[in-house]
Design an enzyme around this catalytic site. Structure first.
Site, PDB file in Angstrom:
ATOM      1  N   LYS A   1     -25.904 -34.528 -87.374  1.00 46.21           N
ATOM      2  CA  LYS A   1     -25.087 -35.596 -87.867  1.00 46.21           C
ATOM      3  C   LYS A   1     -24.639 -35.429 -89.331  1.00 46.21           C
ATOM      4  CE  LYS A   1     -28.500 -38.791 -85.203  1.00 46.21           C
ATOM      5  NZ  LYS A   1     -29.521 -39.896 -85.348  1.00 46.21           N
TER       6      LYS A   1
ATOM      7  N   ARG B   1     -31.013 -33.051 -95.089  1.00 50.76           N
ATOM      8  CA  ARG B   1     -32.204 -33.490 -94.667  1.00 50.76           C
ATOM      9  C   ARG B   1     -32.776 -32.333 -94.120  1.00 50.76           C
ATOM     10  NH1 ARG B   1     -33.824 -34.836 -88.491  1.00 50.76           N
ATOM     11  NH2 ARG B   1     -36.017 -35.547 -88.935  1.00 50.76           N
TER      12      ARG B   1
ATOM     13  N   HIS C   1     -40.020 -43.883 -84.262  1.00 55.05           N
ATOM     14  CA  HIS C   1     -38.629 -43.226 -84.302  1.00 55.05           C
ATOM     15  C   HIS C   1     -38.861 -42.178 -82.964  1.00 55.05           C
ATOM     16  CE1 HIS C   1     -35.473 -40.880 -86.439  1.00 55.05           C
ATOM     17  NE2 HIS C   1     -35.693 -40.171 -85.450  1.00 55.05           N
TER      18      HIS C   1
ATOM     19  N   ASP D   1     -38.119 -34.807 -95.215  1.00 48.05           N
ATOM     20  CA  ASP D   1     -38.997 -35.824 -94.354  1.00 48.05           C
ATOM     21  C   ASP D   1     -40.400 -35.994 -94.661  1.00 48.05           C
ATOM     22  OD1 ASP D   1     -37.118 -36.988 -92.281  1.00 48.05           O
ATOM     23  OD2 ASP D   1     -37.010 -35.254 -91.065  1.00 48.05           O
TER      24      ASP D   1
ATOM     25  N   GLY E   1     -36.615 -40.132 -80.371  1.00 52.66           N
ATOM     26  CA  GLY E   1     -35.544 -39.389 -80.101  1.00 52.66           C
ATOM     27  C   GLY E   1     -36.049 -38.208 -79.487  1.00 52.66           C
ATOM     28  N   SER E   2     -35.198 -37.080 -79.529  1.00 52.36           N
ATOM     29  CA  SER E   2     -35.494 -35.736 -78.971  1.00 52.36           C
ATOM     30  C   SER E   2     -36.924 -35.366 -79.530  1.00 52.36           C
ATOM     31  CB  SER E   2     -34.322 -34.842 -78.989  1.00 52.36           C
ATOM     32  OG  SER E   2     -33.422 -34.919 -78.218  1.00 52.36           O
TER      33      SER E   2
END
Length: 430
Positions: free
Chosen positions: A18, A105, A221, A161, A223-224
């Site tokens: 992203k 990130r 959270h 993170d 997601g994948s």
């Protein structure tokens, strides 16, 4: 009118990248883009540019198929689109030289609580941590290296993170193994998705009209890569991921938490647990299998949980997809129950975020049914309206035992969190 200086924030996930381009003061979003499908074809580019004058959309590219083989290629495709002279009337940045700072990130920063300016020396330090987050750190560092070549005038800063979880107490981050070895090899729970959880915590506090230090939430959270986080007083108390992102919830290609000896039985040809048989086990193969060949990919042949959900709820349900869906729900509610107890039942909200959390209506409903006993009740109609478009969408049912306990869907923004931190606490560049 194009700007001459901007902040670029890049978020390299396990299956997508992203990109967000912000004005230099971080106030205005100029471009939102992503390249998806890096682990399952087709690979597509989505790109939206916004007017520098009024914020209106001036360009929208959706699901444009692109030839991309890895994360580095995805970055190059984005930069080519951003700086292309073929779209002069739609350009929001004069040239690539206008990217003053690029925020990356980076999943694993060890125990480092602070952002890190990236140079040759610090790049090597980050690369040394890649083994602990193989699906993320290495791809992110490939983009950093590409950024240094393609955008040579941009300064690069890593945002970790793991930083959000440095508040986890010692008795929670400690593993019950030889303490001297653990200290030497830095073996402990670190936790991840911290940029997302930082954004979620601030956003929920504002939504509830509470001070950050007064907010208690259970955040998911999903997601994948998927995780859960127990947040007390605005700080991380516990989280499902551990030394690496492999611990905790299953994901697109990750197994999540399993009996550690399972890898021995899966990879060994021997039926016994002798030392001779153990010598035949290659840990690199085990890590490869559990990180990249497990999860939804192993159970259902796809990493797309949306597709899995459709097949699980089809008129004639796919058996393995139904098992995968139910398994995911079971693992999620296990963490919710545990964290509810850790917070002493004083929970302001249960929060769904991430691609699956934001768009998975069926998953939210299934989880909701299991946690009604804790006071979280989901409104079926409002749940159906939550499509990941709004920053915060409340899907709680009014009244009943759950009065005061909110269920929220938050459109998380890890890139925006990086840019915010950069502007509020700019690092010292040499």
């Amino acid at each position: 009118m194009a700007v001459d200086s901007a902040i670029l924030a890049i978020n390299a996930g396990s299956s997508s990248v992203k990109f967000s381009l912000f004005s230099r003061d971080g106030r205005n979003l100029l471009v939102s883009a992503d390249v998806k499908g890096l682990t399952s074809s087709p690979t597509t580019l989505n790109y939206t540019a916004f007017s520098t004058e009024d914020g209106s959309s001036i360009e929208e590219t959706e699901d444009q198929e692109v030839e991309v083989k890895d994360h580095e290629d995805a970055f190059k495709v984005f930069v080519e689109h951003l700086t292309s002279d073929d779209r002069e009337d739609k350009k929001v940045l004069d040239s690539g030289d206008g990217v003053e700072v690029t925020c990356h990130r980076i999943v694993h920063g060890g125990a480092s609580p602070e952002p890190l300016v990236i140079n040759d020396e610090t790049y090597k330090r980050l690369d040394d941590l890649s083994d602990l987050a193989p699906l993320h750190n290495h791809p992110a560092l490939l983009i950093v290296k590409a950024c240094m070549k393609v955008l040579p005038k941009s300064k690069n800063v890593a945002y970790f993170d793991s930083s959000f979880h440095t508040t986890i107490p010692e008795h929670i981050f400690t593993y019950p193994v030889d303490p001297s070895l653990a200290k030497e090899k830095k073996i402990r729970k670190y936790g991840f998705h911290g940029l997302s959880y930082s954004f979620i915590t601030k956003t929920v506090a504002k939504h509830l009209g509470k001070k950050l230090d007064d907010v208690n939430i259970i955040a998911l959270h999903l997601g994948s890569g998927a995780s859960a986080c127990c947040i007390k007083g605005g700080k991380s108390l516990d989280t499902s991921m551990g030394l690496t992102p492999l611990e905790g919830l299953p994901g697109g290609t990750r197994s999540g938490t399993i009996d550690p000896s399972a890898s021995f039985h899966l990879l060994s040809n021997s039926s016994d647990m002798s030392s001779k048989a153990a010598k035949e086990l290659h840990l690199s193969k085990a890590e490869q299998m559990l990180n990249k060949e497990s999860g939804w990919k192993a159970l259902c042949g796809t990493t797309d949980f949306g597709e899995i959900t459709k097949k699980a709820f089809a008129a004639k349900p796919d058996e393995m997809c139904k098992i995968a869906f139910d398994l995911f729900v079971d693992r999620i509610i296990g963490y919710i129950g545990s964290y509810y107890v850790k917070l002493g039942g004083k929970v302001d909200a249960l929060v769904f975020a991430g691609g699956i959390g934001e768009k998975g209506e069926e998953l939210r409903a299934a989880v909701g049914k299991h946690v009604e006993c804790l006071g979280f009740k989901i409104d079926e109609s409002e749940n159906g309206k939550a499509k990941g478009k709004e920053t915060v969408k409340e899907i709680s049912a009014e009244g009943g035992e759950g009065e005061g306990k909110k269920v929220l869907v938050v459109k998380t923004d890890e890139q925006g969190e990086c840019a915010r931190q950069l502007v509020e606490n700019p690092p010292k560049f040499d």
